[in-house]
Design a protein around this motif. Structure first.
Motif, PDB file in Angstrom:
ATOM      1  N   ASP A  62       0.929  -1.174   0.124  1.00 12.71           N
ATOM      2  CA  ASP A  62       0.030  -0.085   0.087  1.00 12.71           C
ATOM      3  C   ASP A  62       1.029   1.127   0.026  1.00 12.71           C
ATOM      4  N   ILE A  63       0.391   2.486  -0.897  1.00  6.26           N
ATOM      5  CA  ILE A  63       1.314   3.624  -0.861  1.00  6.26           C
ATOM      6  C   ILE A  63       0.173   4.576  -0.586  1.00  6.26           C
ATOM      7  N   SER A  64       0.796   5.774  -1.013  1.00  4.01           N
ATOM      8  CA  SER A  64       0.095   7.098  -0.985  1.00  4.01           C
ATOM      9  C   SER A  64       0.417   7.995  -2.105  1.00  4.01           C
ATOM     10  N   LEU A  65      -0.433   8.434  -2.688  1.00  2.85           N
ATOM     11  CA  LEU A  65      -0.282   9.404  -3.885  1.00  2.85           C
ATOM     12  C   LEU A  65      -0.663  10.930  -3.570  1.00  2.85           C
ATOM     13  N   SER A  66       0.155  11.765  -3.960  1.00  2.00           N
ATOM     14  CA  SER A  66      -0.464  12.922  -3.628  1.00  2.00           C
ATOM     15  C   SER A  66       0.160  14.260  -4.563  1.00  2.00           C
TER      16      SER A  66
END
Length: 311
Positions: free
Chosen positions: A49-53
C-alpha cells in the motif's frame, strides 16, 4: 449465444445481494465490499500500500510489481462499483491478474466515492493519482513515462475521462484499458432494453448510480467528462482496448464509444465477450472469458507501452 452456464450459476448468487433489491441505498451497495468473492489471487512478487499526492489531493493506492528491481511500465487502475462501492480489496484478484499477465506494475487507486464525493471530485482525484505516478511517486521501479489507465465499469468511465483530461493538461498516457465501461446515460438503447432487468446490473440500478455520481438533475444531460462519449472531440486520445459483455446493459454505449474513438482517428481494439454478464472479468480463475479479457488487455498494453527495462 446463450448465457454461459457457469455465469448463470454465479448470476443466481449475485441476485441475492442486497444491492439488487430496490430501494437502492449506499449501505446496501457497500455490503459486498466486506464480502469479496473468493477468487484465486496471483502471487505477485511485491504488493504494498502506498500514498499518492498531487495538487492538494492525497489518495491511498496499492502497488503490484511483478519484478522488483526492474523498471516496468505502469497501469493506473480504477475499480468499478458504480462510483459508490468497490475498493482495493474487491478488485485485488483482478489487479493481480493484470499485473501477472501484462508484466506491468499496477497501481490500484482508492479514489473518493459518491455520493460523499460527487462529480468531478472522483475524476479529479483519479487524474491527480496518474499525475503523481508520472512524477515517480510509485517508486524507482515504476516507469512514470510509460503510463496506461484502466478500469472496469465506473472505473472504466473514470479511466476514459482521465484520458480526455490528460489530453489537455497531461501527463502523457500511452493506453486505456476499459472493461465494460460506463460511457453515457442513454437508458433507452438496445442493450438496456434487452439486458436491463435480468442480468445483475439493471437499468434502475444504473440510473441510481448515476444519481449518486452527478446528481439527479444532471443524469440526462451530464458533463462530457462524466459521459465521455459526449466530448466535443475524441481526437488525439491514447490507443484503447475496450471489452464488452453480451448480456450487459452497458454493452452498446461502450461499443459506440469504440466506434467514435476509431472515427476520430484513434487506435481501438474492441472485443465482445459472448455469453457474459457485466462484471465477468473480475471472476478470475472461474470464467475462461475473464482470462481471455485480461490476456487481450495484456497484449495491447505491451504493444502500447513496450517491454520492461532491465535494472
Amino acid at each position: 449465444m446463450a448465457l454461459d452456464a457457469m455465469t448463470q450459476q454465479i448470476l443466481e448468487m449475485m441476485k441475492q445481494s442486497p444491492l439488487c433489491v430496490p430501494p437502492f441505498t449506499v449501505a446496501n451497495a457497500r455490503v459486498a465490499d466486506d464480502m469479496p468473492m473468493p477468487f484465486p489471487k496471483a502471487d505477485i512478487a511485491e504488493v504494498k500500500d502506498i500514498s499518492l499526492s498531487h495538487g492538494g489531493r492525497t489518495m491511498p493506492a496499492r502497488l503490484y510489481h511483478p519484478e522488483p528491481g526492474t523498471k516496468l511500465p505502469v497501469l493506473v487502475f480504477f475499480h468499478g462499483g458504480g462510483w459508490v462501492s468497490g475498493n482495493l480489496e474487491t478488485h485485488d484478484p483482478l489487479t493481480r491478474a493484470i499485473a501477472e499477465a501484462a508484466h506491468v506494475a499496477v497501481v490500484s487507486v482508492d479514489y473518493p466515492r459518491s455520493p460523499e464525493a460527487k462529480f468531478p471530485e472522483p475524476l479529479l482525484a483519479c487524474h491527480a493519482a496518474v499525475a503523481a505516478v508520472a512524477e515517480g511517486q510509485a517508486g524507482a521501479d515504476v516507469d512514470g513515462g510509460r503510463i496506461a489507465v484502466g478500469g472496469d465499469s465506473a472505473g472504466g468511465n473514470l479511466a476514459a475521462a482521465v484520458a480526455l483530461k490528460a489530453r489537455e493538461v497531461g501527463p502523457a498516457i500511452g493506453h486505456q484499458f476499459l472493461l465494460y465501461p460506463v460511457i453515457d446515460t442513454d437508458f433507452g438503447n438496445v442493450s438496456y432494453t434487452e439486458n436491463g432487468a435480468d442480468y445483475f446490473l439493471t437499468g434502475p440500478m444504473m440510473r441510481w448510480f448515476w444519481e449518486q455520481y452527478v446528481g439527479a438533475d444532471a443524469v440526462d444531460s451530464p458533463d462530457p467528462l462524466a459521459a465521455p462519449i459526449r466530448a466535443a472531440s475524441l481526437a488525439g486520445l491514447p490507443p484503447a482496448t475496450i471489452v464488452t459483455a453480451e448480456y450487459d446493459p452497458l454493452r452498446d454505449e461502450a461499443e459506440a464509444y469504440a466506434e467514435k474513438l476509431e472515427e476520430a482517428g484513434n487506435t481501438v481494439t474492441l472485443r465482445r465477450a459472448d455469453g457474459m454478464i457485466h462484471g465477468f472479468a473480475s471472476m478470475v480463475g472461474v470464467l475462461p472469458a475473464s482470462a481471455e479479457a485480461i490476456a487481450l488487455g495484456a497484449t495491447e498494453l505491451k504493444r502500447s507501452l513496450g517491454e520492461a527495462i532491465p535494472a
